[in-house]
Design a protein around this motif. Structure first.
Motif, mmCIF file in Angstrom:
data_model
loop_
_atom_site.group_PDB
_atom_site.id
_atom_site.type_symbol
_atom_site.label_atom_id
_atom_site.label_comp_id
_atom_site.label_asym_id
_atom_site.label_seq_id
_atom_site.Cartn_x
_atom_site.Cartn_y
_atom_site.Cartn_z
ATOM 1 N N LYS A 153 0.821 -1.211 0.000
ATOM 2 C CA LYS A 153 0.000 0.000 0.000
ATOM 3 C C LYS A 153 0.854 1.260 0.000
ATOM 4 C CE LYS A 153 -4.009 -2.168 2.155
ATOM 5 N NZ LYS A 153 -5.052 -2.095 3.191
ATOM 6 N N SER A 154 1.982 1.189 -0.681
ATOM 7 C CA SER A 154 2.902 2.324 -0.727
ATOM 8 C C SER A 154 2.911 2.943 -2.111
ATOM 9 C CB SER A 154 4.320 1.881 -0.351
ATOM 10 O OG SER A 154 4.777 0.891 -1.251
ATOM 11 N N PHE A 155 3.129 4.237 -2.167
ATOM 12 C CA PHE A 155 3.185 4.953 -3.434
ATOM 13 C C PHE A 155 4.530 4.736 -4.109
ATOM 14 C CE2 PHE A 155 -0.210 7.091 -1.240
ATOM 15 C CZ PHE A 155 -1.117 7.404 -2.254
ATOM 16 N N ALA A 156 4.555 5.006 -5.407
ATOM 17 C CA ALA A 156 5.802 4.896 -6.165
ATOM 18 C C ALA A 156 6.790 5.940 -5.656
ATOM 19 C CB ALA A 156 5.529 5.116 -7.650
ATOM 20 N N LEU A 157 8.030 5.524 -5.482
ATOM 21 C CA LEU A 157 9.072 6.426 -4.996
ATOM 22 C C LEU A 157 9.810 7.023 -6.181
ATOM 23 C CD1 LEU A 157 10.418 4.262 -2.026
ATOM 24 C CD2 LEU A 157 8.784 6.164 -1.935
ATOM 25 N N GLU A 158 9.138 7.906 -6.891
ATOM 26 C CA GLU A 158 9.758 8.551 -8.043
ATOM 27 C C GLU A 158 10.635 9.702 -7.547
ATOM 28 O OE1 GLU A 158 9.524 7.346 -10.904
ATOM 29 O OE2 GLU A 158 7.633 6.259 -11.072
ATOM 30 N N SER A 159 11.889 9.712 -7.989
ATOM 31 C CA SER A 159 12.767 10.816 -7.613
ATOM 32 C C SER A 159 12.358 12.081 -8.353
ATOM 33 C CB SER A 159 14.228 10.468 -7.939
ATOM 34 O OG SER A 159 14.367 10.206 -9.326
ATOM 35 N N ASP A 160 12.686 13.221 -7.807
ATOM 36 C CA ASP A 160 12.357 14.492 -8.439
ATOM 37 C C ASP A 160 13.162 14.681 -9.714
ATOM 38 O OD1 ASP A 160 10.577 15.086 -6.428
ATOM 39 O OD2 ASP A 160 12.114 16.074 -5.187
ATOM 40 N N ILE A 161 12.702 15.619 -10.527
ATOM 41 C CA ILE A 161 13.438 15.972 -11.730
ATOM 42 C C ILE A 161 14.748 16.634 -11.335
ATOM 43 C CG2 ILE A 161 13.409 17.375 -13.822
ATOM 44 C CD1 ILE A 161 11.434 15.165 -13.988
ATOM 45 N N GLU A 162 15.829 16.092 -11.838
ATOM 46 C CA GLU A 162 17.147 16.626 -11.494
ATOM 47 C C GLU A 162 17.573 17.680 -12.515
ATOM 48 O OE1 GLU A 162 19.688 13.280 -11.370
ATOM 49 O OE2 GLU A 162 18.614 12.291 -9.736
ATOM 50 N N ARG A 163 18.373 18.630 -12.038
ATOM 51 C CA ARG A 163 18.895 19.656 -12.932
ATOM 52 C C ARG A 163 19.887 19.021 -13.903
ATOM 53 N NH1 ARG A 163 19.090 25.117 -12.919
ATOM 54 N NH2 ARG A 163 18.112 25.183 -10.843
ATOM 55 N N CYS A 230 -4.444 11.255 -6.229
ATOM 56 C CA CYS A 230 -3.936 9.926 -5.853
ATOM 57 C C CYS A 230 -3.528 9.886 -4.384
ATOM 58 C CB CYS A 230 -2.763 9.542 -6.751
ATOM 59 S SG CYS A 230 -3.240 9.178 -8.452
ATOM 60 N N LYS A 231 -2.897 10.948 -3.899
ATOM 61 C CA LYS A 231 -2.451 10.972 -2.501
ATOM 62 C C LYS A 231 -3.636 11.114 -1.558
ATOM 63 C CE LYS A 231 2.181 12.735 -3.463
ATOM 64 N NZ LYS A 231 3.122 13.870 -3.322
ATOM 65 N N GLU A 232 -4.584 11.984 -1.910
ATOM 66 C CA GLU A 232 -5.733 12.199 -1.028
ATOM 67 C C GLU A 232 -6.617 10.962 -0.925
ATOM 68 O OE1 GLU A 232 -7.679 15.587 -2.641
ATOM 69 O OE2 GLU A 232 -6.353 17.049 -1.654
ATOM 70 N N ARG A 233 -6.744 10.212 -2.023
ATOM 71 C CA ARG A 233 -7.628 9.053 -2.054
ATOM 72 C C ARG A 233 -6.883 7.724 -1.904
ATOM 73 N NH1 ARG A 233 -13.190 10.496 -2.225
ATOM 74 N NH2 ARG A 233 -13.147 12.733 -2.631
ATOM 75 N N THR A 234 -5.606 7.800 -1.617
ATOM 76 C CA THR A 234 -4.746 6.616 -1.424
ATOM 77 C C THR A 234 -4.823 5.697 -2.648
ATOM 78 O OG1 THR A 234 -5.446 6.754 0.885
ATOM 79 C CG2 THR A 234 -3.975 4.961 0.303
ATOM 80 N N LEU A 235 -4.674 6.267 -3.804
ATOM 81 C CA LEU A 235 -4.654 5.488 -5.050
ATOM 82 C C LEU A 235 -3.203 5.123 -5.363
ATOM 83 C CD1 LEU A 235 -7.202 7.662 -7.104
ATOM 84 C CD2 LEU A 235 -7.664 5.809 -5.478
ATOM 85 N N TYR A 236 -2.650 4.247 -4.534
ATOM 86 C CA TYR A 236 -1.225 3.960 -4.594
ATOM 87 C C TYR A 236 -0.831 3.043 -5.747
ATOM 88 C CZ TYR A 236 -2.650 -0.389 -2.325
ATOM 89 O OH TYR A 236 -3.257 -1.587 -2.035
ATOM 90 N N LEU A 237 -1.817 2.454 -6.424
ATOM 91 C CA LEU A 237 -1.498 1.603 -7.575
ATOM 92 C C LEU A 237 -1.447 2.403 -8.879
ATOM 93 C CD1 LEU A 237 -3.505 -1.686 -6.886
ATOM 94 C CD2 LEU A 237 -1.064 -1.274 -6.613
ATOM 95 N N GLY A 316 4.306 -2.783 -10.750
ATOM 96 C CA GLY A 316 2.949 -3.245 -10.502
ATOM 97 C C GLY A 316 1.914 -2.150 -10.398
ATOM 98 N N ARG A 317 2.161 -1.018 -11.074
ATOM 99 C CA ARG A 317 1.208 0.091 -11.063
ATOM 100 C C ARG A 317 0.764 0.426 -12.478
ATOM 101 N NH1 ARG A 317 5.100 1.140 -7.132
ATOM 102 N NH2 ARG A 317 4.238 1.512 -5.058
ATOM 103 N N ALA A 318 -0.320 1.174 -12.576
ATOM 104 C CA ALA A 318 -0.767 1.678 -13.873
ATOM 105 C C ALA A 318 -0.139 3.047 -14.093
ATOM 106 C CB ALA A 318 -2.284 1.786 -13.912
ATOM 107 N N GLY A 319 0.636 3.177 -15.157
ATOM 108 C CA GLY A 319 1.283 4.449 -15.458
ATOM 109 C C GLY A 319 0.319 5.416 -16.114
ATOM 110 N N LEU A 320 0.243 6.640 -15.591
ATOM 111 C CA LEU A 320 -0.645 7.671 -16.139
ATOM 112 C C LEU A 320 0.208 8.866 -16.560
ATOM 113 C CD1 LEU A 320 -3.451 7.397 -13.468
ATOM 114 C CD2 LEU A 320 -3.748 6.959 -15.893
ATOM 115 N N PHE A 321 0.528 8.932 -17.839
ATOM 116 C CA PHE A 321 1.405 10.004 -18.304
ATOM 117 C C PHE A 321 0.778 10.864 -19.386
ATOM 118 C CE2 PHE A 321 2.824 5.840 -19.975
ATOM 119 C CZ PHE A 321 2.312 5.940 -21.258
ATOM 120 N N ASP A 322 -0.530 10.686 -19.640
ATOM 121 C CA ASP A 322 -1.235 11.524 -20.599
ATOM 122 C C ASP A 322 -2.558 11.975 -20.004
ATOM 123 O OD1 ASP A 322 0.474 11.874 -22.713
ATOM 124 O OD2 ASP A 322 -0.117 10.034 -23.722
#
Length: 517
Positions: A153-163, A230-237, A316-322
């Motif tokens: 039940k954890s969110f994806a640990l995406e790192s921030d955009i780096e310079r 996603c964070k407010e509704r715990t949509l961690y997938l 194991g998540r659904a990617g939403l990029f559009d």
């Protein structure tokens, strides 16, 4: 295990072989030989023993005479057998040992077709693919990944955009130049075509994609809103990749983190979704993923829902990029209904979240929709429900029919070609030619089609326009388009294919069509 290795793997062991490579020694023949050899050895053993005993005294004269009469039938062998009676026991034991080994040990014969290996294990016949282990490992990796994420039940640990460094910025400038000039791209720059924007990647900046659109600020705003939901509704997938605005040479665009996907192919992504909703061992994950997607569509009013816009990531998540598409096309009003019911596919094939959900889940998902839509949108959705249920019932019927067809054709892996059977080819000579030609070109399409699931069959595009190989071949065999179309209908009746469809509205296709096999 790399994505390429995972996607190239092929599934399943299966019974009831359809290949021509048969074992040269069958089980029944082995049993017959075992009985004959054993009885022969026993006769020789009795003969040698009685002969030996007859030599020891007159009491065995009668048996000796019998021994002499029997052994005379063996043309010289009785003298050898009588002299070495112990050998007979070895023959018996050896024959029995041979029979046991023959009946229990697997025998492998390399198949001539498709690199398959025949295995006969104690009477159970099966074929195995050379990369079976790789395939099973890939499926196991997928299950472990999705269930680990589901239970954590954890969110994806995406790192921030780096310079980016100065050198990397030069590569970005190169991408900007090519996006303007729209010419042939060098190998290190790849172009991705989306509905409302174009995207590019550069080999020297791995892990990032650059998106050019009319309103990048609005794209960023909606991506931020999607992450907040996603964070407010715990949509961690659900995984919305981080992105930021960039400005180079007067152009403003989006730089976004790329997601690690199981596949970039629409057909493969669709097969993954069919797998997670149809396989009882993984349905728990599939149901929860679709629940979270349904909530997201309702709250974000996400319109452009199709499997290629929600691909599964290796975590194991659904990617939403559009998430911008619905807004840019000015259909935000009622956009949730579009995302739930039909999506935005251009070929009139409806998608939407309820075109993935099985009919038996409808009641539960109707409750989810009602909870997260306002009264106006809910009333619009209710009007669509009868048609959605009708479509779901048709999908269930298609699933059953495809399973029957696959059993008849012994189809168990996506790259397995159709096998020509003259008894199933009906019609006059021209129609038979058309069917044979179609089977050939369907198999060409199948050759590299690697899917993780065959629940809804394999969709193959057939193109017989003037610039395609099929066009030249059909004319060399004195066939026209009408006969090709009749050939497709005949293949359907013969259960080589389940169905076919044309991109347009006409009954007959004008140049190309899809078949489900």
């Amino acid at each position: 295990m790399t994505n390429q290795a995972r996607n190239e793997a092929s599934p399943f062991l299966w019974e009831c072989p359809y290949f021509n490579d048969k074992p040269k020694v069958t089980k029944s023949l082995t049993i017959t030989l075992l009985v004959v050899v054993t009885l022969t050895a026993l006769v020789c053993l009795v003969t040698s023993i009685t002969g030996g005993l007859a030599i020891t005294g007159s009491y065995w004269t009668a048996l000796s005479s019998l021994n002499q009469a029997i052994t005379s039938l063996w043309s010289g062998l009785p003298y050898l057998m009588t002299a070495a009676g112990g050998v007979d026991l070895l023959i018996v034991l050896g024959a029995m040992l041979y029979g046991v080994i023959s009946l229990t040990s697997p025998r492998k014969i390399e198949g001539k077709q498709y690199g398959l290996t025949y295995v006969d294990e104690g009477g159970m016949t099966r074929y195995s693919d050379p990369i079976e282990d790789s395939y099973q490992q890939g499926r196991q990796e997928f299950k472990e990944a999705v269930f680990a994420t589901l239970y954590s039940k954890s969110f994806a640990l995406e790192s921030d955009i780096e310079r980016l460094s100065e050198e990397e910025m030069k590569y970005v400038e190169e991408v900007v130049q090519y996006s303007d000039e729209r010419r042939v791209f060098p190998p290190h720059i790849k172009e991705f075509q989306a509905t409302e924007h174009k995207s590019y990647s550069h080999a020297s900046i791995p892990g990032y994609i650059f998106k050019f659109m009319d309103d990048p600020e609005k794209y960023l705003e909606r991506a931020d809103r999607a992450q907040k939901i996603c964070k407010e509704r715990t949509l961690y997938l659900l995984d919305i990749p981080p992105c930021c605005l960039m400005q180079v040479e007067g152009k403003t665009f989006i730089m976004e983190k790329m997601l690690d996907l199981w596949s970039h192919e629409a057909a493969v992504n669709e097969a993954y979704y069919q797998w997670i909703v149809n396989d009882p061992k993984i349905q728990e994950y599939g149901e929860e993923l679709l629940r979270q997607l349904t909530i997201f569509v309702c709250l974000h009013k996400f319109s452009d829902l199709k499997v290629n816009n929600i691909p599964l990531t290796t975590s194991g998540r659904a990617g939403l990029f559009d998430t911008d598409e619905g807004y840019i096309m000015n259909i935000d009003r009622g956009g949730a209904i579009t995302g739930l019911v039909r999506g935005l596919r251009r070929d009139r094939i409806p998608e939407g979240i309820f075109h993935i959900i099985p009919l038996e889940w409808f009641e539960k998902f109707e409750s989810i929709v009602k909870e997260h839509l306002d009264s106006r949108d809910w009333s619009l959705f209710v009007k669509e429900l009868p048609k959605l249920k009708e479509d779901a019932q048709k999908r269930a019927e298609t699933k059953s029919a495809v399973q029957v067809m696959n059993r008849r054709n012994n189809t168990h892996i996506s790259t397995q070609p159709l096998v020509y059977d003259s008894k199933r080819i009906k019609g006059n000579d021209k129609l038979k030619k058309a069917q044979q030609l179609l089977i050939k070109h369907i198999n060409i399409g199948i050759e590299n089609l690697v899917l993780p699931d065959l629940t809804m069959g394999r969709e193959i595009g057939i193109d017989f326009n003037i610039n395609d190989p099929l066009y030249e071949e059909m004319h060399s065999q004195d066939l026209d388009k009408y006969e090709i179309e009749l050939g497709v209908e005949a293949l359907q009746k013969a259960q080589y294919i389940h169905s076919y469809r044309c991109p347009g509205e006409n009954i007959y296709c004008s140049g190309w069509f899809y078949v489900i096999c």
